[in-house]
Design a protein around this motif. Structure first.
Motif, short mmCIF file in Angstrom:
data_model
loop_
_atom_site.label_atom_id
_atom_site.label_comp_id
_atom_site.label_asym_id
_atom_site.label_seq_id
_atom_site.Cartn_x
_atom_site.Cartn_y
_atom_site.Cartn_z
N GLU A 1 0.82 -1.22 0.00
CA GLU A 1 0.00 0.00 0.00
C GLU A 1 0.85 1.27 0.00
OE1 GLU A 1 -3.20 0.19 -0.47
OE2 GLU A 1 -3.44 2.33 -0.07
N SER A 2 1.95 1.26 0.76
CA SER A 2 2.73 2.51 0.82
C SER A 2 3.34 2.82 -0.54
CB SER A 2 3.79 2.45 1.92
OG SER A 2 4.64 1.35 1.69
N GLU A 3 3.75 1.79 -1.29
CA GLU A 3 4.31 2.03 -2.63
C GLU A 3 3.20 2.48 -3.59
OE1 GLU A 3 5.26 -0.41 -0.65
OE2 GLU A 3 7.39 0.05 -0.45
N ALA A 4 2.00 1.87 -3.45
CA ALA A 4 0.88 2.27 -4.33
C ALA A 4 0.56 3.75 -4.11
CB ALA A 4 -0.35 1.40 -4.03
N LEU A 5 0.45 4.13 -2.84
CA LEU A 5 0.13 5.53 -2.53
C LEU A 5 1.22 6.48 -3.01
CD1 LEU A 5 -1.36 5.17 1.07
CD2 LEU A 5 -2.59 5.92 -0.99
N ALA A 6 2.48 6.05 -2.84
CA ALA A 6 3.59 6.93 -3.24
C ALA A 6 3.61 7.12 -4.76
CB ALA A 6 4.92 6.34 -2.76
N VAL A 7 3.33 6.07 -5.51
CA VAL A 7 3.31 6.21 -6.98
C VAL A 7 2.15 7.12 -7.39
CG1 VAL A 7 2.95 4.98 -9.16
CG2 VAL A 7 4.51 4.04 -7.44
N GLU A 8 0.97 6.91 -6.79
CA GLU A 8 -0.18 7.75 -7.14
C GLU A 8 0.10 9.22 -6.77
OE1 GLU A 8 -3.50 4.17 -6.74
OE2 GLU A 8 -3.14 5.47 -5.03
N ALA A 9 0.74 9.42 -5.62
CA ALA A 9 1.05 10.80 -5.21
C ALA A 9 2.09 11.42 -6.15
CB ALA A 9 1.56 10.80 -3.76
N ALA A 10 3.04 10.60 -6.62
CA ALA A 10 4.07 11.13 -7.54
C ALA A 10 3.43 11.54 -8.87
CB ALA A 10 5.15 10.08 -7.76
N VAL A 11 2.47 10.75 -9.35
CA VAL A 11 1.78 11.13 -10.60
C VAL A 11 1.04 12.44 -10.38
CG1 VAL A 11 -0.05 10.48 -12.21
CG2 VAL A 11 1.58 8.75 -11.44
N ALA A 12 0.33 12.54 -9.25
CA ALA A 12 -0.44 13.76 -8.96
C ALA A 12 0.50 14.96 -8.84
CB ALA A 12 -1.26 13.57 -7.68
#
Ligand code: NAD
Ligand code: IPM
Ligand code: MN
Length: 344
Positions: free
Chosen positions: A302-313
């Motif tokens: 989950e932490s990697e999923a959130l970090a990738v989504e936040a990086a795209v945003a």
């Protein structure tokens, strides 16, 4: 969470597929550097391999994927040199159907700076049957395509959609045409009504798909989760992709809720091989990168999923754009811009 290193097969495929896949691969390396255990295997299947060897997805390779891998990261297939799309059918549809990946999740959340920011739609598309059952015939002056719907697949898809609508406390809409497709979509409506009774807390209703499309184009904001059969879900998810900036931004994840095989998940962007822009560095990698985030979440990272989504945003908020969104970054520049916002 797996108790062993996740074995992830990469199938870049055709056209823009390998270009966007090249921007997902560093995310796997990044996750590994953060301590996630994973092994990657790259497979050559696609139009070039088919035209060179006559092989689409050999049976032994399919069995090795099914029993020896945990997940598949897929680019796209489709090539003008294979006009009947045989390899796409024997690779992508074979994987979706053979691995029983009946839940296809296609979220639509417009990124920062795009129109309709704040919209949150999710399409749950049945991914293995209906009009995609590949049964039919062509005779002189007559052509038949069958659509086969079975209760286990319909029920699994709808159960996943109900669970999601309940978790999000958002409305659930079933798209159907049971007014005409009395048998197949009649089954969908019957199972849907049963699940409505079992989930009184979920605001759920069926809508004729034609009326639903009109309502979505007029105002998508009242909708939350939309469930549909394979064919309608394919159409609706391209419309919802358009709400979030177009084909280049839309991710998807398919899984088998009943886990019949070791390999029970496949991540791929919603878009195809984009032959009109392929090979020019014009493809937007965001759909592929967000699909990789969905895969990380499915693996329990989950932490990697959130970090990738936040990086795209964050990259979007800083104005990074490929040409489809009015910018001038290449595929790889966009990937680099996104990775620049990842934590170490
Ligand atoms: P497509 O999704 O490939 O392209 C539709 C339009 O969207 C094109 O104008 C294209 O340039 C644009 N587009 C697509 N991906 C983009 C990206 N990443 N960034 C910016 N723009 C992007 O659909 P199509 O043209 O109907 O199909 C082309 C081929 O791809 C066909 O062979 C089709 O069967 C196949 N296809 C494969 C998949 C898949 O592998 N999952 C999905 C859809 C289509
Ligand atoms: C998709 C694509 C595929 C589909 C094609 C390539 C078979 O359009 O993933 O949406 O129709 O499912
Ligand atoms: Mn499609």
């Amino acid at each position: 969470m797996l108790d062993h290193a996740a074995r992830i097969a990469l199938i870049p495929g055709d056209g823009a597929g390998p270009e966007v896949m090249a921007e997902a691969v560093p995310l796997l390396d990044w996750a590994r550097a953060r301590g996630r255990r994973l092994e990657v295997e790259r497979l050559p299947y696609g139009a070039d391999h088919y035209l060179a060897t006559g092989e689409t997805l050999p049976e032994a390779a399919y069995a090795a994927l099914r029993d020896g891998c945990d997940a598949i990261l897929f680019g796209a297939v489709g090539d003008p040199r294979v006009p009947d799309g045989r390899h796409a059918e024997e690779i992508l549809l074979r994987l979706r159907q053979g691995l029983e990946l009946m839940v296809n999740f296609r979220p639509c959340r417009p990124l920062p700076g795009l129109q309709r920011e704040g919209l949150w739609l999710e399409v749950y598309r049945e991914n293995t049957e209906g009009a995609y059952c590949l049964q039919g015939s062509t005779e002189p002056g007559r052509a038949v395509d069958l659509a086969v719907h079975t209760e286990p697949a319909v029920r699994r898809l709808l159960e996943a959609a109900f669970a999601r609508a309940r978790a999000r406390s958002c409305p659930l809409t079933l798209a159907h045409k049971a007014n005409v497709l009395k048998h197949g979509h009649g089954l969908w409506v019957r199972v849907f009504q049963e699940l409505c009774a079992a989930h009184p807390g979920v605001t759920a209703r069926g809508m004729h798909a034609d009326a639903l499309l009109c309502a979505l184009v007029q105002d998508p904001s009242p909708f939350g989760v939309i469930a549909a059969d394979n064919y309608l879900g394919d159409l609706i998810s391209d419309l919802t992709a358009a709400f979030a900036g177009g084909m280049g931004t839309a991710p998807s994840l398919s899984w088998a809720p009943h886990r019949p095989f070791r390999c029970a998940v496949l991540a791929e962007p919603v878009h195809g091989s984009a032959p009109d822009i392929a090979g020019k560095g014009l493809a937007n990698p965001v759909g592929m990168i967000l699909s990789t985030a969905l895969l990380f979440r499915h693996l329990g990272w989950e932490s990697e999923a959130l970090a990738v989504e936040a990086a795209v945003a964050a990259a979007m908020a800083s104005g990074a754009r490929t040409r489809d969104l009015g910018g001038s970054l290449s595929t790889s520049d966009m990937g680099t811009a996104i990775r620049g916002h990842l934590p170490g």
